[in-house]
Design an enzyme around this catalytic site. Structure first.
Site, PDB file in Angstrom:
ATOM      1  N   ASP A  44     -59.950 -38.444  25.720  1.00 23.86           N
ATOM      2  CA  ASP A  44     -60.705 -39.099  26.784  1.00 23.86           C
ATOM      3  C   ASP A  44     -61.532 -38.087  27.563  1.00 23.86           C
ATOM      4  O   ASP A  44     -62.658 -38.354  27.955  1.00 23.86           O
ATOM      5  CB  ASP A  44     -59.750 -39.828  27.738  1.00 23.86           C
ATOM      6  CG  ASP A  44     -59.086 -41.003  27.050  1.00 23.86           C
ATOM      7  OD1 ASP A  44     -59.630 -41.456  26.022  1.00 23.86           O
ATOM      8  OD2 ASP A  44     -58.024 -41.445  27.525  1.00 23.86           O
ATOM      9  N   LEU A  83     -60.817 -62.812  -4.854  1.00 23.23           N
ATOM     10  CA  LEU A  83     -59.884 -62.401  -5.900  1.00 23.23           C
ATOM     11  C   LEU A  83     -59.077 -63.594  -6.375  1.00 23.23           C
ATOM     12  O   LEU A  83     -58.788 -64.514  -5.602  1.00 23.23           O
ATOM     13  CB  LEU A  83     -58.901 -61.358  -5.347  1.00 23.23           C
ATOM     14  CG  LEU A  83     -59.448 -59.973  -5.043  1.00 23.23           C
ATOM     15  CD1 LEU A  83     -58.380 -59.133  -4.378  1.00 23.23           C
ATOM     16  CD2 LEU A  83     -59.916 -59.311  -6.326  1.00 23.23           C
ATOM     17  N   GLU A 132     -52.763 -51.677  -3.800  1.00 18.84           N
ATOM     18  CA  GLU A 132     -52.944 -51.503  -2.360  1.00 18.84           C
ATOM     19  C   GLU A 132     -52.458 -52.736  -1.613  1.00 18.84           C
ATOM     20  O   GLU A 132     -52.382 -53.822  -2.179  1.00 18.84           O
ATOM     21  CB  GLU A 132     -54.418 -51.239  -2.047  1.00 18.84           C
ATOM     22  CG  GLU A 132     -55.342 -52.303  -2.586  1.00 18.84           C
ATOM     23  CD  GLU A 132     -56.795 -51.812  -2.640  1.00 18.84           C
ATOM     24  OE1 GLU A 132     -57.639 -52.450  -2.019  1.00 18.84           O
ATOM     25  OE2 GLU A 132     -57.063 -50.793  -3.313  1.00 18.84           O
ATOM     26  N   LYS A 162     -52.628 -55.939   0.732  1.00 17.28           N
ATOM     27  CA  LYS A 162     -53.728 -56.873   1.030  1.00 17.28           C
ATOM     28  C   LYS A 162     -53.623 -57.246   2.498  1.00 17.28           C
ATOM     29  O   LYS A 162     -52.752 -58.017   2.896  1.00 17.28           O
ATOM     30  CB  LYS A 162     -53.608 -58.117   0.156  1.00 17.28           C
ATOM     31  CG  LYS A 162     -54.769 -59.068   0.322  1.00 17.28           C
ATOM     32  CD  LYS A 162     -54.691 -60.197  -0.699  1.00 17.28           C
ATOM     33  CE  LYS A 162     -55.964 -61.023  -0.695  1.00 17.28           C
ATOM     34  NZ  LYS A 162     -56.304 -61.548   0.612  1.00 17.28           N
ATOM     35  N   ASP A 186     -54.227 -58.806   6.125  1.00 22.70           N
ATOM     36  CA  ASP A 186     -54.571 -60.143   6.569  1.00 22.70           C
ATOM     37  C   ASP A 186     -55.601 -60.021   7.681  1.00 22.70           C
ATOM     38  O   ASP A 186     -55.290 -60.006   8.857  1.00 22.70           O
ATOM     39  CB  ASP A 186     -53.294 -60.813   7.109  1.00 22.70           C
ATOM     40  CG  ASP A 186     -53.352 -62.307   6.922  1.00 22.70           C
ATOM     41  OD1 ASP A 186     -54.369 -62.794   6.394  1.00 22.70           O
ATOM     42  OD2 ASP A 186     -52.389 -62.978   7.308  1.00 22.70           O
ATOM     43  N   TYR A 189     -59.726 -50.741   7.214  1.00 20.48           N
ATOM     44  CA  TYR A 189     -59.419 -49.960   6.021  1.00 20.48           C
ATOM     45  C   TYR A 189     -60.471 -50.248   4.961  1.00 20.48           C
ATOM     46  O   TYR A 189     -60.792 -51.411   4.714  1.00 20.48           O
ATOM     47  CB  TYR A 189     -58.045 -50.321   5.448  1.00 20.48           C
ATOM     48  CG  TYR A 189     -56.905 -49.560   6.074  1.00 20.48           C
ATOM     49  CD1 TYR A 189     -57.002 -48.191   6.304  1.00 20.48           C
ATOM     50  CD2 TYR A 189     -55.729 -50.214   6.417  1.00 20.48           C
ATOM     51  CE1 TYR A 189     -55.950 -47.489   6.870  1.00 20.48           C
ATOM     52  CE2 TYR A 189     -54.668 -49.522   6.985  1.00 20.48           C
ATOM     53  CZ  TYR A 189     -54.792 -48.157   7.206  1.00 20.48           C
ATOM     54  OH  TYR A 189     -53.751 -47.471   7.769  1.00 20.48           O
ATOM     55  N   LYS A 240     -49.538 -62.477  -4.079  1.00 18.85           N
ATOM     56  CA  LYS A 240     -49.258 -62.919  -2.710  1.00 18.85           C
ATOM     57  C   LYS A 240     -47.770 -62.881  -2.360  1.00 18.85           C
ATOM     58  O   LYS A 240     -46.918 -63.134  -3.202  1.00 18.85           O
ATOM     59  CB  LYS A 240     -49.752 -64.359  -2.532  1.00 18.85           C
ATOM     60  CG  LYS A 240     -51.249 -64.514  -2.706  1.00 18.85           C
ATOM     61  CD  LYS A 240     -51.974 -63.999  -1.472  1.00 18.85           C
ATOM     62  CE  LYS A 240     -53.338 -64.632  -1.381  1.00 18.85           C
ATOM     63  NZ  LYS A 240     -53.622 -65.233  -0.114  1.00 18.85           N
ATOM     64  N   CYS A 277     -26.700 -78.999  34.936  1.00 19.20           N
ATOM     65  CA  CYS A 277     -26.220 -78.237  33.785  1.00 19.20           C
ATOM     66  C   CYS A 277     -25.596 -79.186  32.764  1.00 19.20           C
ATOM     67  O   CYS A 277     -24.730 -79.990  33.106  1.00 19.20           O
ATOM     68  CB  CYS A 277     -25.195 -77.202  34.235  1.00 19.20           C
ATOM     69  SG  CYS A 277     -24.355 -76.387  32.850  1.00 19.20           S
ATOM     70  N   CYS A 282     -21.567 -78.317  32.664  1.00 15.07           N
ATOM     71  CA  CYS A 282     -20.648 -78.538  33.779  1.00 15.07           C
ATOM     72  C   CYS A 282     -21.200 -79.507  34.825  1.00 15.07           C
ATOM     73  O   CYS A 282     -20.486 -79.893  35.741  1.00 15.07           O
ATOM     74  CB  CYS A 282     -20.284 -77.215  34.445  1.00 15.07           C
ATOM     75  SG  CYS A 282     -21.638 -76.480  35.368  1.00 15.07           S
ATOM     76  N   CYS A 331     -27.928 -72.263  35.962  1.00 15.53           N
ATOM     77  CA  CYS A 331     -26.865 -73.173  36.364  1.00 15.53           C
ATOM     78  C   CYS A 331     -26.129 -72.521  37.531  1.00 15.53           C
ATOM     79  O   CYS A 331     -25.768 -71.357  37.471  1.00 15.53           O
ATOM     80  CB  CYS A 331     -25.916 -73.394  35.178  1.00 15.53           C
ATOM     81  SG  CYS A 331     -24.276 -73.996  35.649  1.00 15.53           S
ATOM     82  N   CYS A 379     -18.351 -73.258  35.391  1.00  8.41           N
ATOM     83  CA  CYS A 379     -19.032 -73.773  34.199  1.00  8.41           C
ATOM     84  C   CYS A 379     -18.379 -73.195  32.939  1.00  8.41           C
ATOM     85  O   CYS A 379     -18.298 -71.978  32.775  1.00  8.41           O
ATOM     86  CB  CYS A 379     -20.507 -73.400  34.246  1.00  8.41           C
ATOM     87  SG  CYS A 379     -21.441 -73.945  32.825  1.00  8.41           S
TER      88      CYS A 379
END
Length: 695
Positions: free
Chosen positions: A36, A82, A112, A114, A116, A222, A313, A413, A416, A431, A437
């Site tokens: 930076d 493909l 390689e 694939k 998404d 990539y 896949k 609740c 209880c 609760c 409880c």
DNA sequence: TGGCCTCGAGTTCA
DNA sequence: CTCGAGGCCA
């Protein structure tokens, strides 16, 4: 003047080198802060000398105004899709077809992951990025150059080596999981719209008309192929082409591997499938490409897909299913957690039937109702979640009004019947029944018996459920009064319940089980003060705080007598925790239970005045992650503590050393990012041996 | 007061 | 493992 230009050039070279090391070699050379700083220096120079600010300066990544629409770009070489394979057989068929043409010893494939994301074409002329386009229909895509320029890992200029006059690079723009999560986290805090998943995130981000918005999205890239080239001969194999792209400064996946034959590609597939959850990005499969370019040309294309490549896949990470019901669970602290009961569905290899909805806010955000079709996702972590509702499939009546009503948090609740309340500013509803409880009592006992607390072997949730339901155990001290007859009686009653098999199980087996449990309970009497404090289940007093309290007070009576003022002087204890602790011990009921436990024989070594201040590791903070071979993380932690180290649960820049075992995940990544020292298990063992504390 | 840095709590399935 | 929130420091 000249001087400024020279400095500018030197800074540019430095930042380009840092980019290359970071994005292409995955080996950061300088810390973020310095990066930076470099960028700011360049900006400052360019402000003083505007003629230095050429279009491919790193400060000019977001140098464009909002556009009205995207222009069209014709792909000179079509961007094809493909063919897909969903099973090993289909992959075998694919290889057999190729084997008709290509001799077996040349069945080499570049494999390689694939990704998404979104396929993109980048055009470099004379080494400068001049145009970027989406795939579109394969023939014609959209001009997204200004948006692509904002992606930091895409070089605006190719690196040193001789490169072709025209180079078209193809690859995938994607959103890393971590970036996706951080982005959504921030969006939530600011009440902005969140992204449904990383894929949509990547696609949507590139289609922004305002490049500033794209710049704010964590996108990455990539490269996986070339398109048109001009002015230079390209190598003869795909593997070599990828190596060249890398040398020109384009990021190429480190997972790419070249292998020979069917068995090897299938092995690659299985390896990637196994590591899928641990990757930094989502993948929906792997791609096999015949490595030899001349054989590729020989094989050619069928309709719109090459004959020499195929996508294998993975089973989907997201699945649609139906919400059968929304129940609520009551936690140890009374927290009411809504849970979606789902039509069982297989998501990436496991059957999912439940998914937590966290709290009322989350339900409101998703807008989920009983009967809805929803998308369930199992990503990076193992725990499935409801990602979104498929609103268009919500059942409707004749007038188009939704049939199913909104979920409403219960007011009482379900276990209880006590009131449920939501504190101002808290996201959880609770609760108010406390130990009245049954659900909270059960959870309190489960916590008491758990491994990090009293570690009672043989006392699982199912048994605790019965013990509480039949009222053999009302509070934790009752555990120590159990005898074999009681346990067997309980077993008989529980098996007589409707829905269970016939009674009459072998008597011996039943008593064996009870004996084991009683042995476990007896063994737990010998414990440690910090474990005991933790086991009590005081709110906001977890493992770490319990340890601090044990160390600071030495023994229980001192802790029980401490008032809020005294507690506030303990490190890591603030007003809220101090009040919780004091309130806990002020309750007669709690004092009675503690008394009962002590009378039953629960004990610990007192005041083992640990002189830990002067160990070789004092003042250092260690974090452990991954799985170790020689011992568990807990055991390793104890050894390090004995040498004076402090064990923390998460990595930050204050961490001295991260000990990373096998399959270390996000903590290792974070440690690397923060330049925190990382030890392997061997480093740890060496260190321990050196300091006479071997395994 | 805000922004880290931690810790605590809750969670799914085989 | 991740999220929320408590504690601490600037």
């Amino acid at each position: 003047m000249h001087a400024a230009k020279q400095i500018h050039e030197r800074l540019l070279a430095q930042i380009e080198d840092a980019n290359y090391r970071y994005y292409v070699l995955d080996d950061p050379s300088i810390p973020d802060s310095e990066y930076d700083h470099l960028l700011r220096e360049i900006e400052r120079l360019e402000q003083a000398h505007p003629e230095l600010a050429t279009p491919d300066s790193p400060t000019r990544r977001v140098g464009h105004a909002v556009q009205a629409s995207f222009g069209k770009v014709k792909h000179r070489i079509a961007m094809l899709s493909l063919a897909n394979a969903f099973s090993d057989e289909e992959v075998a068929d694919f290889l057999h077809r190729i084997a008709n043409t290509v001799p077996p010893e040349q069945l080499e494939f570049s494999c390689e992951p694939k990704l998404d994301g979104l396929a993109i074409s980048l055009r470099y002329e004379d080494g400068r990025l001049v145009q970027a386009a989406t795939r579109g229909d394969g023939e014609e895509g959209e001009d997204v150059t200004v948006n692509i320029r904002t992606i930091r890992c895409i070089p605006l200029k190719l690196r040193g080596q001789p490169y072709p006059k025209v180079l078209e690079v193809r690859g995938e723009v994607y959103m890393p999981r971590r970036g996706f999560e951080i982005y959504n986290h921030r969006a939530l805090q600011r009440n902005e719209k969140t992204l449904a998943n990383p894929r949509n995130g990547a696609a949507g981000s590139l289609r922004q008309l305002d490049p500033k918005i794209t710049a704010s999205r964590p996108l990455s890239f990539y490269a996986y192929a070339i398109g048109e080239t001009e002015g230079m001969a390209m190598p003869g194999t795909h593997t070599e082409i990828l190596a060249m792209l890398r040398a020109w400064g384009l990021p190429v996946s480190a997972e790419v591997k070249t292998v020979l034959g069917l068995q090897a590609v299938l092995e690659y597939y299985r390896g990637m499938l196994q590591r899928r959850d641990g990757l930094a990005y989502d993948i929906d499969g792997v791609v096999y490409k015949l490595d030899s370019i001349s054989w590729q040309n020989e094989l050619g294309f069928v309709s719109r897909a090459p004959r020499w490549a195929i996508a294998h896949k993975f089973p989907a990470l997201e699945q649609a299913t139906t919400v059968l019901a929304i129940d609520v669970q009551v936690g140890r602290t009374g927290a009411i957690t809504p849970v979606a009961r789902l039509q069982p569905v297989n998501v990436a290899g496991v059957t999912v039937t439940n998914a937590t909805l966290h709290n009322a806010d989350q339900i409101a955000r998703l807008g989920v109702r009983v009967g809805d079709r929803v998308i369930v996702r199992r990503a990076g972590d193992v725990i499935p979640e409801v990602v979104r509702v498929m609103l268009q499939e919500r059942p409707k009546d004749a007038r188009g009004e939704p049939l199913n009503p909104d979920f409403e948090m219960p007011v009482k609740c379900p276990v209880c019947g006590s009131d449920i309340s939501r504190e101002e500013g808290e996201s959880a509803s609770r609760c108010t029944g406390g130990l009245y409880c049954d659900a909270q009592r059960k959870q309190a006992i489960i916590h008491f018996a758990s491994r990090k607390a009293m570690d009672i072997a043989g006392l699982g949730e199912r048994i605790i459920d019965d013990l509480v339901s039949y009222d053999y155990v009302h509070h934790v001290a009752d555990l120590y009064a159990l005898d074999i007859e009681t346990l067997q009686e309980m077993r008989r009653r529980s098996q007589a319940e409707p829905g269970q098999q016939d009674i009459g199980p072998i008597k011996n087996e039943a008593s064996k089980w009870a004996e084991n449990l009683l042995t476990g309970i007896a063994a737990s009497k010998k414990t440690r003060l910090d474990r005991f404090i933790y086991a009590l289940g005081i709110r906001d007093v977890g493992e770490a705080t319990a340890k601090t309290l044990a160390r600071q007070f030495g023994d229980l009576p001192a802790l029980m007598q401490a008032d809020e003022q005294r507690l506030l002087r303990i490190p890591d204890v603030g007003p809220i925790v101090a009040r919780r602790i004091a309130a806990f011990f002020a309750q007669t009921h709690n004092r009675e239970v503690i008394d009962g436990l002590l009378k039953a024989g629960v004990h610990w070594p007192v005041n083992e005045a640990k002189a830990e201040a002067d160990g070789p590791l004092s003042g250092q903070t260690f974090v452990l992650t991954g799985s170790l071979m020689a011992f568990t993380r807990e055991q390793a932690g104890e050894k390090l503590e004995a040498l004076g180290a402090k064990i923390a649960s998460s990595v930050s820049k204050k961490t001295s050393v991260l000990v990373a075992g096998e399959d270390a995940g996000s903590k290792l990544a974070k440690a690397r990012a923060l330049n925190v020292r990382v030890w392997s298990e061997q480093d740890l063992l060496d260190f321990l041996a050196e300091h006479g504390a071997g395994a």
